[in-house]
Design a protein around this motif. Structure first.
Motif, short mmCIF file in Angstrom:
data_model
loop_
_atom_site.label_atom_id
_atom_site.label_comp_id
_atom_site.label_asym_id
_atom_site.label_seq_id
_atom_site.Cartn_x
_atom_site.Cartn_y
_atom_site.Cartn_z
N PHE A 5 6.77 20.41 -28.48
CA PHE A 5 6.09 19.16 -28.76
C PHE A 5 6.99 17.95 -28.59
CE2 PHE A 5 3.32 16.18 -30.15
CZ PHE A 5 3.55 15.69 -31.42
N HIS A 6 8.30 18.14 -28.84
CA HIS A 6 9.18 16.97 -28.76
C HIS A 6 9.77 16.74 -27.38
CE1 HIS A 6 8.70 16.16 -32.95
NE2 HIS A 6 9.00 17.40 -33.25
N ASP A 7 9.55 17.68 -26.45
CA ASP A 7 10.05 17.46 -25.10
C ASP A 7 9.39 16.22 -24.52
OD1 ASP A 7 11.22 19.89 -25.34
OD2 ASP A 7 9.80 20.95 -24.06
N PRO A 8 10.17 15.38 -23.83
CA PRO A 8 9.48 14.33 -23.08
C PRO A 8 8.73 14.95 -21.90
CG PRO A 8 11.89 14.13 -22.87
CD PRO A 8 11.63 15.31 -23.75
N ILE A 9 7.61 14.35 -21.52
CA ILE A 9 6.80 14.91 -20.43
C ILE A 9 6.49 13.84 -19.39
CG2 ILE A 9 5.69 16.85 -21.59
CD1 ILE A 9 3.38 14.96 -22.33
N VAL A 10 6.26 14.30 -18.17
CA VAL A 10 5.94 13.38 -17.08
C VAL A 10 4.82 14.00 -16.25
CG1 VAL A 10 7.81 14.35 -15.64
CG2 VAL A 10 6.86 12.12 -15.06
N ALA A 11 3.94 13.15 -15.70
CA ALA A 11 2.88 13.65 -14.83
C ALA A 11 2.35 12.53 -13.97
CB ALA A 11 1.73 14.23 -15.66
N ILE A 12 1.76 12.93 -12.85
CA ILE A 12 1.00 11.97 -12.04
C ILE A 12 -0.37 11.88 -12.71
CG2 ILE A 12 -0.01 11.51 -9.78
CD1 ILE A 12 2.28 13.33 -8.65
N ALA A 13 -0.73 10.68 -13.17
CA ALA A 13 -1.94 10.56 -13.98
C ALA A 13 -3.18 10.30 -13.15
CB ALA A 13 -1.78 9.44 -15.01
N THR A 14 -3.00 9.90 -11.91
CA THR A 14 -4.16 9.62 -11.06
C THR A 14 -4.54 10.87 -10.28
OG1 THR A 14 -2.49 8.53 -9.71
CG2 THR A 14 -4.07 7.13 -10.81
N ALA A 15 -5.77 10.88 -9.78
CA ALA A 15 -6.27 12.06 -9.06
C ALA A 15 -5.45 12.29 -7.80
CB ALA A 15 -7.73 11.84 -8.69
N SER A 16 -5.31 13.56 -7.40
CA SER A 16 -4.50 13.85 -6.23
C SER A 16 -5.22 13.34 -4.97
CB SER A 16 -4.25 15.35 -6.13
OG SER A 16 -5.47 16.01 -5.96
N GLY A 17 -4.45 13.08 -3.96
CA GLY A 17 -5.02 12.52 -2.73
C GLY A 17 -4.59 11.08 -2.56
N ARG A 18 -5.20 10.39 -1.61
CA ARG A 18 -4.80 9.02 -1.34
C ARG A 18 -5.64 8.04 -2.13
NH1 ARG A 18 -6.74 8.83 3.78
NH2 ARG A 18 -5.73 6.89 4.37
N ALA A 20 -5.63 3.56 -3.67
CA ALA A 20 -4.96 2.27 -3.63
C ALA A 20 -3.75 2.26 -4.56
CB ALA A 20 -5.93 1.16 -4.02
N VAL A 21 -3.96 2.80 -5.76
CA VAL A 21 -2.91 2.79 -6.77
C VAL A 21 -2.74 4.21 -7.32
CG1 VAL A 21 -2.22 1.83 -9.02
CG2 VAL A 21 -3.48 0.40 -7.39
N GLY A 22 -1.50 4.58 -7.58
CA GLY A 22 -1.24 5.86 -8.23
C GLY A 22 -0.36 5.61 -9.44
N ILE A 23 -0.51 6.43 -10.46
CA ILE A 23 0.24 6.20 -11.70
C ILE A 23 1.04 7.43 -12.09
CG2 ILE A 23 0.02 5.69 -14.18
CD1 ILE A 23 -2.52 4.11 -13.51
N VAL A 24 2.31 7.21 -12.39
CA VAL A 24 3.13 8.27 -12.98
C VAL A 24 3.36 7.87 -14.43
CG1 VAL A 24 5.42 9.33 -13.02
CG2 VAL A 24 4.26 8.98 -10.85
N ARG A 25 3.16 8.82 -15.30
CA ARG A 25 3.22 8.51 -16.73
C ARG A 25 4.26 9.38 -17.42
NH1 ARG A 25 -2.41 9.52 -19.72
NH2 ARG A 25 -2.84 7.36 -20.22
#
Ligand code: GDP
Length: 467
Positions: A5-18, A20-25
């Protein structure tokens, strides 16, 4: 689960594919130094900063916006960083890889790709959302109609949870009353009578029934109804699906046995999603080849799983004995207890004589329509809504799931037993107290006050990655 639970986590938050904008969280505790190492500056809280995102060689991967939400004022309750770049899959992968690489070098070696739903799971574990609200996040993303989206949004804002809290508060009051009397065994029944425990229980029961009714409507908006169109080949099943959907989906041809597989389309009637399934024509004939046979088997498989079957018959062939026998065989084979709507199609080609000749085959509730001209479709839509149990109630519906319905049913059972015990003026009021405690427990399962780890795992694993 809790150890990670305490590990920091990262992910691409937007849907896969192309896009206009993509978000990494990124989410984690004490992320400040990591953010500074990654972006080369200290970010202002909750402000958008336009800046370059560099790779390990100091070359820009992209230029974009960084948003910094120090905990606890963030979605997860931890520190959250959002990087908004151009939404190409390679850019997003590079940004995510860069986050992982920088973490290695700055004491955040635990940073790892997030599991499905892990951001929302943390929001739940940090009391940002209760469980019903967290589920509403996924339901909002998955909503298949506008009405479903609006009801999920109401649940996310807490409309459903508030109703559950209302029930819980009433239940807690009653429990306090009953448990207080346990200390005075001589006068307990009189005491409860004076305090109108039975009246309180009745009111609670009525409030519960109202919530159950609304939750049922919400569950209908979420899950919809599975409707299978069945009938002999060429009855017009594909044409009916197309007419309901308003588009050419299934292939319509005059050759018997065209729809060899299963075609499904979700349509909406007054915002209720109906998953309409067109099936291979059901027939028994020496002409049926292997492929068609498989299609027919699948059709029966779909019928068994359906909430309702639209049994379609062809008016233009209804006078033919072999056609009547085909329909009779299907009618006999349809599983008992299933909701079946009997529909006569091709009304546009039906002569008054054909219609009159059908008198002994028709039932009063049968529908007549033309998939071709659209005549009679409105009546069918209305009947489908009735069958689904939909009651238009304006804007009040919140989203609910089968899990919630089951928990509410358990609350009802415990309240019922509590009422029986009270009525019987049972000597063992501790049993009554126990039923009320169990009822409260079942309510708490809905909002996640009491919930097992495996249930949480099951709920969050159905989310998308990055949510
Ligand atoms: P399925 O095999 O049951 O899926 O039947 P189809 O939808 O492929 O239709 C078989 C044939 O009946 C096609 O030629 C359709 O154009 C025709 N058909 C379907 N519904 C109607 C209708 O309401 N009126 C008329 N006149 N023809 C129809």
């Amino acid at each position: 689960m809790l150890s990670q639970f305490h590990d920091p986590i990262v992910a691409i938050a937007t849907a896969s594919g192309r896009g206009a904008v993509g978000i990494v969280r990124v989410s984690g505790k004490g992320l400040g130094p990591f953010v500074q190492a990654l972006l080369g500056k200290v970010l202002k809280a909750r402000e958008a900063t336009y800046l370059p995102f560099f790779d390990g060689q100091g070359q820009p991967i992209d230029h974009g916006l960084a948003l910094w939400f120090p905990g606890p004022h963030s979605y997860t309750g931890e520190d959250v960083l959002e990087l908004q770049g151009h939404g190409g899959p390679v850019v997003m992968q590079l940004l995510m890889a860069r986050c992982l690489a920088v973490a290695q070098g700055t004491g955040f070696a635990g940073l790892r790709p997030a599991r499905a739903g892990e951001f929302t799971e943390r929001a739940f574990l940090n009391d940002k959302l209760d469980l019903a609200q967290a589920e509403a996040v996924a339901d909002l993303i998955d909503a298949s109609t506008e009405a479903a989206a609006r009801s999920a949004s109401r649940s996310l804002a807490g409309a459903f949870s508030q109703r559950i809290h209302g029930l819980r508060d009433a239940l807690v009051n009653l429990r306090m009353l009953v448990e207080a009397t346990l200390d005075f065994p001589e006068e307990e029944i009189d005491f409860l009578k004076k305090a109108d425990a039975e009246g309180q229980l009745d009111r609670l029961h009525a409030a519960l029934t109202a919530v159950q009714g609304e939750a049922k409507q919400g569950a209908l908006l979420r899950d919809g109804l599975r409707v299978v169109i069945a009938g002999q080949p060429n009855a017009g099943k594909s044409s009916l699906l197309n007419a309901l959907a308003g588009a050419e989906l299934a292939i319509v041809t005059p050759i018997a046995g065209t729809t060899r597989d299963v075609v499904q389309q979700t349509i909406q009637i007054e915002g209720v999603p109906l998953h309409v399934i067109d099936t291979a024509g059901l027939r028994e004939s020496p002409d049926v080849d292997e492929v068609e046979k498989i299609g027919i088997e699948r059709a029966w498989g779909q019928i068994e799983k359906a909430d309702a079957v639209l049994f379609l018959r062809d008016l233009t062939r209804s006078a033919q004995t072999d056609y009547q026998q085909g329909d009779a065989a299907i009618a006999a084979a349809l599983p008992a207890g299933l909701s079946i709507l009997s529909i006569w199609n091709k009304w546009d080609r039906c002569s008054p004589e054909t219609w009159a000749a059908l008198a002994d085959q028709r039932e009063p509730g049968d529908l007549v329509l033309s998939a071709k001209s659209g005549e009679g479709l409105e009546a069918l839509r209305k009947r489908l809504l009735e069958l689904a149990g939909w009651q238009p109630s304006g804007d009040g519906v919140f989203m609910a799931r089968e899990r919630h319905m089951q928990a509410l049913a358990r609350v009802q059972t415990h309240l019922g037993s509590a009422k029986d015990l009270l009525k019987a003026q049972a000597e063992h009021l501790d049993l009554l107290a126990e039923e009320l405690r169990l009822a409260q427990h079942a309510l708490g399962e809905i909002t996640g006050e009491f919930s097992a780890d495996d249930l949480l795992g099951e709920i969050f694993s159905r989310f998308c990655i990055g949510k």
